[in-house]
Enzyme design. Structure first.
Site, PDB file in Angstrom:
ATOM      1  CD  GLU A  65      50.373  40.997  33.449  1.00 37.81           C
ATOM      2  OE1 GLU A  65      50.883  40.768  32.637  1.00 37.81           O
ATOM      3  OE2 GLU A  65      50.514  40.715  34.783  1.00 37.81           O
ATOM      4  CG  HIS A  66      47.029  41.527  29.313  1.00 40.96           C
ATOM      5  ND1 HIS A  66      46.781  40.490  28.977  1.00 40.96           N
ATOM      6  CD2 HIS A  66      48.209  41.799  29.607  1.00 40.96           C
ATOM      7  CE1 HIS A  66      47.769  39.701  29.167  1.00 40.96           C
ATOM      8  NE2 HIS A  66      48.782  40.593  29.368  1.00 40.96           N
ATOM      9  CG  HIS A  67      41.743  44.250  29.054  1.00 38.22           C
ATOM     10  ND1 HIS A  67      41.983  42.879  28.792  1.00 38.22           N
ATOM     11  CD2 HIS A  67      41.735  45.060  28.000  1.00 38.22           C
ATOM     12  CE1 HIS A  67      42.329  43.072  27.477  1.00 38.22           C
ATOM     13  NE2 HIS A  67      42.089  44.214  26.854  1.00 38.22           N
TER      14      HIS A  67
END
Length: 212
Positions: free
Chosen positions: A97-99
């Protein structure tokens, strides 16, 4: 045959935002292509926004499925079976979900029935439902274990996930070959060292081929 169906509950489902249209999603992809430095109107990219939108529909289809509902049908006709049920080496594909890059690995799921069992394919489907959402591995591991515990109410649940994160292998620190291992032990798997040891031994046991 006794079938138990619990009340429906959308486990760990995030609040649903107002979803943009397909056209808006494709326009966003065109913007990213231009930001990357390319021309979205050239031949090789002209259909890319539509392809990306379709791919995202597949990658993140878990938002459309209720994992609790997948476990709704369970069976009591077990002839008293109360030993460990283990499903190991389940292929895992998710996205960080971060990248927004892939998390690829495998999962192992076990539970000890408390009078009721569920079809083993449903365990893999619960994993897939949560995996096909934007994730971090720690949360994914907990969600799978917590949902199985909530619905089946077994004597214990264990989930172990081993995965490689492309946010670490293809960008940033660039360290390929590194795996992350997370576990969630509940009930007997947490409280009884012998049960936990049996489970971990089964994960390390040699694989056997079964021929029809």
């Amino acid at each position: 045959m006794n079938i138990h169906t619990p009340a429906r509950s959308l486990a760990d489902q995030p609040a649903t935002p107002i979803r943009p249209s397909r056209e808006e999603a494709e326009a966003a992809v065109r913007t990213l292509l231009m930001w990357a430095g390319d021309d979205p109107t050239r031949e090789g990219l002209v259909d890319t926004p539509a392809r990306v939108a379709r791919a995202y529909g597949e990658f993140f289809s878990g938002y459309e499925t209720d994992p609790v509902e997948l476990l709704a049908r369970s069976f009591e006709e077990t002839d008293g079976y109360d030993e460990m049920v283990v499903l190991r080496d389940i292929r895992l594909e998710s996205h960080c979900e971060h990248h927004l890059v892939p998390i690829i690995g495998r999962a192992h799921i076990a539970y000890i029935p408390n009078g009721r069992v569920v079809g083993i394919s449903k365990l893999a489907r619960v994993l897939e439902t949560y995996a096909k959402r934007l994730q971090i591995q720690e949360k994914l591991t907990a969600q799978v274990a917590n949902t199985i515990e909530q619905v089946l109410q077994p004597k214990g649940v264990a989930v172990v996930i081993e995965a490689q994160h492309q946010c670490m292998t293809t960008r940033g620190i660039h360290k390929p070959g590194v795996s992350m291992v997370t576990s969630r032990m509940l009930g007997a798997f947490r409280d009884d060292p012998e049960v936990r040891r049996e489970f971990l031994t089964m994960l390390g046991a040699p694989r056997t081929s079964v021929e029809a």
